[in-house]
Design an enzyme around this catalytic site. Structure first.
Site, PDB file in Angstrom:
ATOM      1  CG  HIS A  70      -0.254   0.294   2.484  1.00 35.31           C
ATOM      2  ND1 HIS A  70       0.420  -0.669   3.182  1.00 35.31           N
ATOM      3  CD2 HIS A  70      -0.098   1.443   3.181  1.00 35.31           C
ATOM      4  CE1 HIS A  70       0.945  -0.133   4.277  1.00 35.31           C
ATOM      5  NE2 HIS A  70       0.656   1.151   4.298  1.00 35.31           N
TER       6      HIS A  70
HETATM    7  C1  UD1 Z   1      -2.308   5.278   5.492  1.00 33.63           C
HETATM    8  C2  UD1 Z   1      -1.011   5.832   6.080  1.00 33.63           C
HETATM    9  C3  UD1 Z   1       0.052   4.742   6.064  1.00 33.63           C
HETATM   10  C4  UD1 Z   1      -0.447   3.515   6.775  1.00 33.63           C
HETATM   11  C5  UD1 Z   1      -1.757   3.061   6.152  1.00 33.63           C
HETATM   12  C6  UD1 Z   1      -2.340   1.858   6.822  1.00 33.63           C
HETATM   13  C7  UD1 Z   1      -0.550   8.219   5.754  1.00 33.63           C
HETATM   14  C8  UD1 Z   1       0.288   9.197   5.040  1.00 33.63           C
HETATM   15  N1  UD1 Z   1      -0.498   6.947   5.319  1.00 33.63           N
HETATM   16  O1  UD1 Z   1      -2.057   4.966   4.122  1.00 33.63           O
HETATM   17  O2  UD1 Z   1       1.211   5.221   6.719  1.00 33.63           O
HETATM   18  O3  UD1 Z   1       0.524   2.503   6.720  1.00 33.63           O
HETATM   19  O4  UD1 Z   1      -2.703   4.143   6.205  1.00 33.63           O
HETATM   20  O5  UD1 Z   1      -3.343   1.286   6.034  1.00 33.63           O
HETATM   21  O6  UD1 Z   1      -1.253   8.581   6.674  1.00 33.63           O
HETATM   22  N2  UD1 Z   1      -9.139   4.410   0.835  1.00 33.63           N
HETATM   23  C9  UD1 Z   1     -10.367   3.791   0.723  1.00 33.63           C
HETATM   24  N3  UD1 Z   1     -11.012   3.480   1.881  1.00 33.63           N
HETATM   25  C10 UD1 Z   1     -10.511   3.736   3.107  1.00 33.63           C
HETATM   26  C11 UD1 Z   1      -9.260   4.373   3.202  1.00 33.63           C
HETATM   27  C12 UD1 Z   1      -8.598   4.698   2.052  1.00 33.63           C
HETATM   28  O7  UD1 Z   1     -10.863   3.544  -0.355  1.00 33.63           O
HETATM   29  O8  UD1 Z   1     -11.160   3.406   4.108  1.00 33.63           O
HETATM   30  C13 UD1 Z   1      -8.396   4.720  -0.405  1.00 33.63           C
HETATM   31  C14 UD1 Z   1      -8.707   6.072  -0.957  1.00 33.63           C
HETATM   32  O9  UD1 Z   1      -8.686   5.965  -2.332  1.00 33.63           O
HETATM   33  C15 UD1 Z   1      -7.527   6.904  -0.507  1.00 33.63           C
HETATM   34  C16 UD1 Z   1      -6.398   5.893  -0.499  1.00 33.63           C
HETATM   35  O10 UD1 Z   1      -7.011   4.658  -0.141  1.00 33.63           O
HETATM   36  O11 UD1 Z   1      -7.287   7.986  -1.326  1.00 33.63           O
HETATM   37  C17 UD1 Z   1      -5.300   6.211   0.458  1.00 33.63           C
HETATM   38  O12 UD1 Z   1      -5.787   6.358   1.778  1.00 33.63           O
HETATM   39  P1  UD1 Z   1      -4.951   7.255   2.837  1.00 33.63           P
HETATM   40  O13 UD1 Z   1      -5.650   7.283   4.134  1.00 33.63           O
HETATM   41  O14 UD1 Z   1      -4.583   8.558   2.215  1.00 33.63           O
HETATM   42  O15 UD1 Z   1      -3.573   6.481   2.983  1.00 33.63           O
HETATM   43  P2  UD1 Z   1      -3.246   4.923   3.061  1.00 33.63           P
HETATM   44  O16 UD1 Z   1      -2.654   4.523   1.775  1.00 33.63           O
HETATM   45  O17 UD1 Z   1      -4.374   4.123   3.589  1.00 33.63           O
END
Ligand code: UD1
Length: 384
Positions: free
Chosen positions: A221
């Protein structure tokens, strides 16, 4: 009783691993009956499989506040959390704010509290990848430098903080709260023997029609892996080779799925007969899957730690790790994202030549106890 009536402590979490770490702290704090916990969920993660399932499985109380920030750029996500959190802190006036890990919610929470002169405790302080291109590294550095209590999970973290000029008296080497949760979940005991001969354990194998040690697990991820088409493509090509020899189960993070589609790579995964894509799993199912795997390929921080305790070979698809003890003492190897190296190391494991590790100091299920004792002492002497 050490605590003054109703000492309010606020826990702030937002992403999947945050809640796995907050859980044992909240459990431990229950013993101190005059602590009034307040739980804030920033809403950084919001899908059922990324959030609610952890509350259900671990029986974490419903958050007192949900900021509902959702996804967005780092700036937008961080700013939204800050904006929505400030009025809650002003209203509740907690004596201490606890933040965990290295996600955007961690930094945003610490920053709002520090600006309001509320003491901040950072759990998992001092970890460094020394790679500022990682968003998590920026979050770690900044959070540590505005925190008042820095709780470290491994000794390298203590050294990092001292080198950065943080006062010795703020730093506490307490161990790993993520491992508290792992041991509390009773999937195994201290001797690594499966204890909950678990319906969980057999269920997941049945569900996915797998046999113990006859599959590998993949998780991916990190931005540096999934947001770069070339890197993601090379990882897929590597998996394509590996799955010819052993089944690979990939509980796919929503971010990775989105990026595969964006880069027109998703169909490639369908062409691989032995690669099985599944939804993100809950905590217990994921642990049960990992515990019975032949190896795990990952770019997650927490999984590097869990596999070290489980004694499962872990190949980390990154250039570095902020958790070096998993390499020096545990079962982890940093293999970067280069095809040749990853294939070489998986072949070794399949031949039975895998890295054996030991469990690092203080990864014993008692980190939260140590943290709460320290905080209790601090409250007793009226430091906040
Ligand atoms: C985040 C953390 C990362 C951690 C990870 C655990 C930061 C910078 N990154 O990354 O350090 O290891 O969480 O999982 O804070 N999305 C969904 N549903 C959700 C959440 C996210 O669809 O419930 C998708 C969305 O498209 C979003 C993308 O995942 O834009 C990224 O989510 P985000 O919370 O920005 O970061 P993670 O990659 O989950």
């Amino acid at each position: 009783m050490a605590f003054k009536p109703k000492t309010k402590i606020m826990y702030i979490g937002g992403a999947r691993p945050n809640f796995i770490k907050i859980f044992p702290l909240m459990e431990e704090a229950r013993k101190w009956e005059r602590i009034k916990p307040i739980l804030v969920h920033t809403g950084q993660h919001y899908d059922f499989e990324m959030s609610k399932i952890f509350f259900e499985e671990l029986k974490i109380p419903k958050p007192d506040y949900n900021l509902g920030v959702g996804s967005g750029s780092h700036t937008i996500q961080t700013a939204k959390i800050m904006e929505r959190l400030e009025p809650i802190l002003l209203k509740e006036k907690p004596k201490l704010v606890i933040v965990v890990g290295d996600v955007n919610s961690t930094l945003a929470g610490a920053l709002v509290a520090a600006k309001l002169h509320i003491p901040v405790a950072h759990i998992e302080a001092g970890l460094r990848s020394f790679d500022k291109r990682m968003p998590e590294e920026i979050n770690r550095l900044l959070t540590d430098h505005i925190s008042d209590y820095l709780f470290a999970s491994e000794s390298s973290a203590v050294q990092n903080l001292l080198k950065e000029g943080i006062e010795r008296k703020k730093i506490f080497f307490v161990g790993n709260v993520m491992i508290d949760t792992l041991l509390k979940s009773k999937v195994l005991d201290a001797k690594r023997t499966p204890r909950r001969v678990a319906s969980q354990k057999s269920k997941i194998l049945e569900k996915l029609r797998l046999k113990k040690k006859e599959y590998g697990v993949l998780t991916l991820h990190r931005s540096e892996n999934v947001d770069n088409r070339n890197v993601l493509k090379e990882i897929l090509e590597t998996i394509e080779e590996i799955q010819k020899k052993i089944k690979i189960i990939w509980p796919i993070h929503p971010r990775a799925k989105k990026q595969l589609k964006k880069f027109n790579l998703f169909d490639k995964t369908r062409e691989m007969e032995n690669l099985v894509l599944i939804k993100p799993l809950g905590y217990l199912e994921m642990l049960s899957l990992n515990i019975q795997a032949k190896f795990v390929l990952t770019d997650s921080g927490g999984i590097q730690e869990e596999t070290t305790v489980l004694g499962i070979p872990c190949l980390t698809l990154r250039e570095n790790t902020e958790r070096p003890i998993t390499v020096t003492e545990g079962t982890n190897l940093i293999v970067r994202t280069k095809k040749r190296r990853i294939i070489l190391e998986t072949s070794k494991i399949l031949r039975g030549d895998s890295k054996k590790g030991r469990i690092p100091r203080y990864w014993d299920g008692k980190a939260s106890q140590r943290i709460l004792k320290i905080l209790n002492r601090t409250i007793k002497y009226g430091r906040f």
